[in-house]
Write a protein that holds these residues in place. Sequence first.
Motif, PDB file in Angstrom:
ATOM      1  N   TYR A   1       0.705  -1.169  -0.081  1.00 26.69           N
ATOM      2  CA  TYR A   1       0.430  -0.050   0.225  1.00 26.69           C
ATOM      3  C   TYR A   1       0.876   1.109   0.032  1.00 26.69           C
ATOM      4  CZ  TYR A   1      -4.629  -2.236   0.857  1.00 26.69           C
ATOM      5  OH  TYR A   1      -5.822  -2.402   0.304  1.00 26.69           O
ATOM      6  N   GLY A   2       2.279   1.205  -0.237  1.00 30.16           N
ATOM      7  CA  GLY A   2       3.427   2.292   0.200  1.00 30.16           C
ATOM      8  C   GLY A   2       3.328   2.996   1.502  1.00 30.16           C
ATOM      9  N   ALA A   3       2.927   2.249   2.849  1.00 32.34           N
ATOM     10  CA  ALA A   3       3.420   2.910   3.918  1.00 32.34           C
ATOM     11  C   ALA A   3       4.504   3.303   4.063  1.00 32.34           C
ATOM     12  CB  ALA A   3       2.353   1.768   4.570  1.00 32.34           C
TER      13      ALA A   3
ATOM     14  N   TYR B   1      -5.053  -9.545  12.272  1.00 32.64           N
ATOM     15  CA  TYR B   1      -3.599  -8.535  12.832  1.00 32.64           C
ATOM     16  C   TYR B   1      -3.941  -8.415  14.441  1.00 32.64           C
ATOM     17  CZ  TYR B   1       0.945  -6.772  13.640  1.00 32.64           C
ATOM     18  OH  TYR B   1       1.445  -6.421  14.986  1.00 32.64           O
ATOM     19  N   ARG B   2      -3.431  -8.770  15.582  1.00 30.73           N
ATOM     20  CA  ARG B   2      -3.399  -8.784  16.481  1.00 30.73           C
ATOM     21  C   ARG B   2      -2.406  -6.820  17.090  1.00 30.73           C
ATOM     22  NH1 ARG B   2      -1.716 -12.426  21.256  1.00 30.73           N
ATOM     23  NH2 ARG B   2      -2.651 -11.020  22.031  1.00 30.73           N
ATOM     24  N   PHE B   3      -3.555  -6.776  17.400  1.00 27.54           N
ATOM     25  CA  PHE B   3      -3.100  -5.403  18.291  1.00 27.54           C
ATOM     26  C   PHE B   3      -3.115  -4.220  17.944  1.00 27.54           C
ATOM     27  CE2 PHE B   3      -0.348  -8.588  20.875  1.00 27.54           C
ATOM     28  CZ  PHE B   3      -1.406  -8.600  21.895  1.00 27.54           C
ATOM     29  N   ALA B   4      -3.781  -4.385  16.433  1.00 29.55           N
ATOM     30  CA  ALA B   4      -3.889  -2.993  14.928  1.00 29.55           C
ATOM     31  C   ALA B   4      -3.980  -1.593  15.850  1.00 29.55           C
ATOM     32  CB  ALA B   4      -5.132  -3.943  14.392  1.00 29.55           C
ATOM     33  N   LYS B   5      -5.198  -1.423  15.956  1.00 28.88           N
ATOM     34  CA  LYS B   5      -5.051  -0.133  16.878  1.00 28.88           C
ATOM     35  C   LYS B   5      -3.943   0.501  17.795  1.00 28.88           C
ATOM     36  CE  LYS B   5      -7.814   3.167  19.007  1.00 28.88           C
ATOM     37  NZ  LYS B   5      -8.576   3.878  17.963  1.00 28.88           N
ATOM     38  N   GLN B   6      -3.534  -0.386  18.734  1.00 24.78           N
ATOM     39  CA  GLN B   6      -1.857   0.196  19.529  1.00 24.78           C
ATOM     40  C   GLN B   6      -0.355  -0.266  18.265  1.00 24.78           C
ATOM     41  OE1 GLN B   6       0.031  -3.359  21.384  1.00 24.78           O
ATOM     42  NE2 GLN B   6      -0.329  -1.724  23.494  1.00 24.78           N
ATOM     43  N   LYS B   7      -0.959  -0.807  17.032  1.00 30.03           N
ATOM     44  CA  LYS B   7       0.567  -1.479  16.855  1.00 30.03           C
ATOM     45  C   LYS B   7      -0.029  -0.119  15.199  1.00 30.03           C
ATOM     46  CE  LYS B   7       2.535  -4.176  18.095  1.00 30.03           C
ATOM     47  NZ  LYS B   7       3.362  -5.468  17.226  1.00 30.03           N
ATOM     48  N   ALA B   8      -0.943   0.936  15.389  1.00 29.60           N
ATOM     49  CA  ALA B   8      -0.955   1.838  13.949  1.00 29.60           C
ATOM     50  C   ALA B   8      -0.543   2.794  14.685  1.00 29.60           C
ATOM     51  CB  ALA B   8      -2.205   1.696  14.010  1.00 29.60           C
ATOM     52  N   ARG B   9      -0.855   2.906  16.080  1.00 28.19           N
ATOM     53  CA  ARG B   9      -0.348   4.095  16.641  1.00 28.19           C
ATOM     54  C   ARG B   9       1.213   3.712  17.107  1.00 28.19           C
ATOM     55  NH1 ARG B   9       0.586   5.823  22.107  1.00 28.19           N
ATOM     56  NH2 ARG B   9      -0.385   3.710  22.728  1.00 28.19           N
ATOM     57  N   TYR B  10       1.448   2.895  17.234  1.00 31.61           N
ATOM     58  CA  TYR B  10       3.290   3.757  17.212  1.00 31.61           C
ATOM     59  C   TYR B  10       3.780   3.289  16.044  1.00 31.61           C
ATOM     60  CZ  TYR B  10       3.027   1.305  22.036  1.00 31.61           C
ATOM     61  OH  TYR B  10       1.837   0.449  23.175  1.00 31.61           O
ATOM     62  N   LEU B  11       3.555   2.831  14.781  1.00 29.91           N
ATOM     63  CA  LEU B  11       3.717   3.191  13.191  1.00 29.91           C
ATOM     64  C   LEU B  11       3.513   4.358  13.470  1.00 29.91           C
ATOM     65  CD1 LEU B  11       5.366   1.534  11.579  1.00 29.91           C
ATOM     66  CD2 LEU B  11       3.247   0.647  10.967  1.00 29.91           C
ATOM     67  N   ALA B  12       2.625   4.921  13.227  1.00 31.54           N
ATOM     68  CA  ALA B  12       2.605   5.902  12.966  1.00 31.54           C
ATOM     69  C   ALA B  12       3.670   7.245  13.348  1.00 31.54           C
ATOM     70  CB  ALA B  12       1.051   6.444  12.642  1.00 31.54           C
ATOM     71  N   GLU B  13       3.824   7.217  14.507  1.00 32.55           N
ATOM     72  CA  GLU B  13       4.633   7.748  15.469  1.00 32.55           C
ATOM     73  C   GLU B  13       6.573   7.554  15.108  1.00 32.55           C
ATOM     74  OE1 GLU B  13       4.770   9.066  19.408  1.00 32.55           O
ATOM     75  OE2 GLU B  13       2.452   8.224  19.819  1.00 32.55           O
TER      76      GLU B  13
ATOM     77  N   TYR C   1      -4.379   1.822  10.685  1.00 28.35           N
ATOM     78  CA  TYR C   1      -5.495   1.247  11.873  1.00 28.35           C
ATOM     79  C   TYR C   1      -6.690   0.679  10.589  1.00 28.35           C
ATOM     80  CZ  TYR C   1      -9.559  -0.066  14.866  1.00 28.35           C
ATOM     81  OH  TYR C   1     -10.058  -1.064  15.584  1.00 28.35           O
ATOM     82  N   GLU C   2      -6.826   1.532   9.337  1.00 26.16           N
ATOM     83  CA  GLU C   2      -8.232   0.559   8.826  1.00 26.16           C
ATOM     84  C   GLU C   2      -7.188  -0.390   7.442  1.00 26.16           C
ATOM     85  OE1 GLU C   2      -9.850   1.865   4.238  1.00 26.16           O
ATOM     86  OE2 GLU C   2      -9.686   3.901   6.109  1.00 26.16           O
ATOM     87  N   LEU C   3      -6.196  -0.219   7.595  1.00 19.83           N
ATOM     88  CA  LEU C   3      -5.548  -1.340   6.712  1.00 19.83           C
ATOM     89  C   LEU C   3      -4.939  -2.495   7.680  1.00 19.83           C
ATOM     90  CD1 LEU C   3      -2.460   0.600   4.389  1.00 19.83           C
ATOM     91  CD2 LEU C   3      -4.872  -0.125   3.859  1.00 19.83           C
ATOM     92  N   LEU C   4      -4.697  -2.357   8.914  1.00 20.11           N
ATOM     93  CA  LEU C   4      -4.466  -3.354   9.675  1.00 20.11           C
ATOM     94  C   LEU C   4      -5.740  -4.368   9.818  1.00 20.11           C
ATOM     95  CD1 LEU C   4      -1.362  -1.797  11.415  1.00 20.11           C
ATOM     96  CD2 LEU C   4      -1.242  -3.787   9.874  1.00 20.11           C
ATOM     97  N   SER C   5      -6.409  -3.536  10.071  1.00 26.91           N
ATOM     98  CA  SER C   5      -7.567  -3.942  10.778  1.00 26.91           C
ATOM     99  C   SER C   5      -8.701  -4.932   9.883  1.00 26.91           C
ATOM    100  CB  SER C   5      -9.164  -3.169  11.009  1.00 26.91           C
ATOM    101  OG  SER C   5      -8.680  -2.277  11.875  1.00 26.91           O
ATOM    102  N   GLN C   6      -8.143  -4.814   8.508  1.00 27.50           N
ATOM    103  CA  GLN C   6      -8.283  -6.224   7.288  1.00 27.50           C
ATOM    104  C   GLN C   6      -7.767  -7.369   7.854  1.00 27.50           C
ATOM    105  OE1 GLN C   6      -7.393  -4.158   3.103  1.00 27.50           O
ATOM    106  NE2 GLN C   6      -8.012  -2.491   3.912  1.00 27.50           N
ATOM    107  N   PRO C   7      -8.301  -8.135   6.798  1.00 24.02           N
ATOM    108  CA  PRO C   7      -8.502  -9.864   6.892  1.00 24.02           C
ATOM    109  C   PRO C   7      -6.673  -9.654   6.271  1.00 24.02           C
ATOM    110  CG  PRO C   7     -10.755  -9.622   6.405  1.00 24.02           C
ATOM    111  CD  PRO C   7      -9.825  -8.089   6.687  1.00 24.02           C
ATOM    112  N   ILE C   8      -5.512 -10.753   6.728  1.00 20.62           N
ATOM    113  CA  ILE C   8      -4.469 -10.716   6.047  1.00 20.62           C
ATOM    114  C   ILE C   8      -4.743 -12.120   5.695  1.00 20.62           C
ATOM    115  CG2 ILE C   8      -2.202 -10.495   6.109  1.00 20.62           C
ATOM    116  CD1 ILE C   8      -2.409  -8.670   8.742  1.00 20.62           C
ATOM    117  N   ASN C   9      -4.071 -12.449   4.234  1.00 17.13           N
ATOM    118  CA  ASN C   9      -4.472 -13.713   3.649  1.00 17.13           C
ATOM    119  C   ASN C   9      -2.760 -14.644   3.950  1.00 17.13           C
ATOM    120  OD1 ASN C   9      -4.388 -15.678   1.691  1.00 17.13           O
ATOM    121  ND2 ASN C   9      -5.234 -14.387   0.300  1.00 17.13           N
ATOM    122  N   ILE C  10      -2.682 -15.511   4.950  1.00 19.56           N
ATOM    123  CA  ILE C  10      -1.627 -16.174   4.974  1.00 19.56           C
ATOM    124  C   ILE C  10      -1.636 -17.450   4.442  1.00 19.56           C
ATOM    125  CG2 ILE C  10      -0.167 -17.339   6.787  1.00 19.56           C
ATOM    126  CD1 ILE C  10      -0.349 -14.343   7.709  1.00 19.56           C
ATOM    127  N   GLY C  11      -1.613 -17.761   3.282  1.00 23.43           N
ATOM    128  CA  GLY C  11      -1.247 -19.026   2.305  1.00 23.43           C
ATOM    129  C   GLY C  11      -2.917 -18.997   2.106  1.00 23.43           C
TER     130      GLY C  11
END
Length: 283
Positions: free
Chosen positions: A96-98, A126-138, A110-120
């Motif tokens: 997505y070019g993040a 993805y767990r902790f989507a809101k928390q990791k979105a905040r950490y990653l944005a900062e 957060y919107e992107l991490l909340s989507q279902p992710i294809n694993i095989g």
Amino acid sequence: MNMNQCGAVFIGPTIINLEFPSPDQDVLPGIKWGKIEAFPSPAYWAYQVLARRLEVNSVRYKLGHTLKEEVGACLLGGHGIPAAIGLAAFNMLKDYGAFEASAPSEDLLYELLSQPINIGSKLVRYRFAKQKARYLAEALGKLDMETPPLESGLYLRDWLITLPGIGYKTASWIARNWLDSNDVAILDIHILRAGLLGGFFPKNLTVERDYLELEQLFIQFSVAIGVKPSELDALIWYEMQSSSNMVFKLLESFRDQPIVKLKPRLARAKNGQANTDQASFQF
């Protein structure tokens, strides 16, 4: 009389002999080398690292092509996140070019991490989507505004731990990966157990409370057996998590320590093969 011990590495038709000190000789005060075939003795670790180096079976540390990507890959993995899911989340955000020119907003991440992710063959959340979105944005925002110090792993790590959600382990992981640094170490429960069993960590220290002290002991041990800390922590992590049942049997003598109250987990797939995604994603 102490007799040195020998190990051999077979590379095609070539045999390379490696010589190690006697099992009864001290590698550090009070710590014996042990036998090269005796998992997890100091001699065992030294032999395994050197054998893999000679076989050109080296570990590729970097997960990204830029420091932004490396921070993203390591921040999205780690404790509580299976390696395959962390890598899939990272690759999805990368598509997505993040990690390009301007940092995306926390809401978009957060919107992107909340989507279902294809694993095989299946979709996962993805767990902790809101928390990791905040950490990653900062983190990405700070990387846009500042130039981190790259003179050493220690300098980069000290800069990284000022970011929310990044502690010593994740910061060391990023610094080791990006700079191929040997002045930091990535320590977790597997490395701690190996240190207890090998005698190079005392029983009263924990990764959470005593990271820097354990790191210095680990680097000192690596130097003493003649290998790079970056090679050693990757090897120990892989072998310890792949041999959970054996490790817990060996830890019976440490029954009074909190570390052994954790239940062993299966680290191999049903076909008996190691989970290579987890191994490559590190801790």
